[in-house]
Design a protein around this motif. Structure first.
Motif, mmCIF file in Angstrom:
data_model
loop_
_atom_site.group_PDB
_atom_site.id
_atom_site.type_symbol
_atom_site.label_atom_id
_atom_site.label_comp_id
_atom_site.label_asym_id
_atom_site.label_seq_id
_atom_site.Cartn_x
_atom_site.Cartn_y
_atom_site.Cartn_z
ATOM 1 N N GLN A 27 0.825 -1.214 0.000
ATOM 2 C CA GLN A 27 0.000 0.000 0.000
ATOM 3 C C GLN A 27 0.857 1.260 0.000
ATOM 4 N N GLU A 28 1.946 1.259 0.748
ATOM 5 C CA GLU A 28 2.825 2.425 0.798
ATOM 6 C C GLU A 28 3.526 2.647 -0.545
ATOM 7 N N ARG A 29 3.992 1.578 -1.184
ATOM 8 C CA ARG A 29 4.615 1.716 -2.508
ATOM 9 C C ARG A 29 3.602 2.236 -3.525
ATOM 10 N N ARG A 30 2.380 1.714 -3.451
ATOM 11 C CA ARG A 30 1.333 2.157 -4.375
ATOM 12 C C ARG A 30 1.022 3.638 -4.145
ATOM 13 N N ARG A 31 0.930 4.036 -2.901
ATOM 14 C CA ARG A 31 0.661 5.431 -2.550
ATOM 15 C C ARG A 31 1.752 6.339 -3.120
ATOM 16 N N ARG A 32 3.017 5.944 -2.945
ATOM 17 C CA ARG A 32 4.135 6.748 -3.464
ATOM 18 C C ARG A 32 4.084 6.842 -4.990
ATOM 19 N N THR A 33 3.778 5.723 -5.653
ATOM 20 C CA THR A 33 3.700 5.707 -7.113
ATOM 21 C C THR A 33 2.567 6.598 -7.604
ATOM 22 N N LEU A 34 1.391 6.475 -6.992
ATOM 23 C CA LEU A 34 0.256 7.306 -7.387
ATOM 24 C C LEU A 34 0.562 8.787 -7.151
ATOM 25 N N LEU A 35 1.156 9.094 -6.005
ATOM 26 C CA LEU A 35 1.495 10.472 -5.679
ATOM 27 C C LEU A 35 2.470 11.047 -6.706
ATOM 28 N N ALA A 36 3.507 10.289 -7.029
ATOM 29 C CA ALA A 36 4.494 10.766 -8.009
ATOM 30 C C ALA A 36 3.835 10.993 -9.369
#
Length: 121
Positions: free
Chosen positions: A17-26
């Motif tokens: 979830q944290e990796r996905r959040r970072r990817t979406l944010l970027a």
């Protein structure tokens, strides 16, 4: 066969979830959907809300979640427009259609039509 304990599985899920959040944010910052000056904590909270909203709408794949975020961050005058806003919601809530088809329709017909009317073409 590998067996995971529930706490191991939970740890993997949190990391995902944290990796996905970072990817979406970027992605959303790069394409200009999300303001660059929005603090990361606030941006992550908004992304989490969009991901949760997407789940209820059957929108779960990252490319579709990004398009849902692009809709969510449209100017309020567009989202609350008496015709456009209602059209957006009607299409998003048509759960009988695949998520990508609904989002394609919104970008191809609803938003493109709005932009064309605003330009007078």
């Amino acid at each position: 066969m590998i067996t995971l304990k529930s706490e191991e599985f939970a740890s993997i899920e949190v990391g995902f979830q944290e990796r996905r959040r970072r990817t979406l944010l970027a992605t959303l910052r790069e394409d200009g959907t999300m303001r660059a000056d929005l603090p990361n904590a606030a941006a992550r909270a908004q992304i989490d809300a969009i991901v949760e909203d997407g789940k209820t709408l059957g929108i779960v794949d990252d490319p579709d979640v990004i398009r849902l975020a692009q809709i969510a961050f449209l100017p309020e005058e567009i989202r609350r427009h008496p015709i456009v806003g209602r059209s957006l919601m009607a299409v998003l809530l048509d759960l009988g259609q695949p998520a990508s088809d609904r989002l394609d329709f919104i970008f191809r017909r609803v938003l493109a039509g709005y932009e064309a009317r605003e330009r007078g073409t």
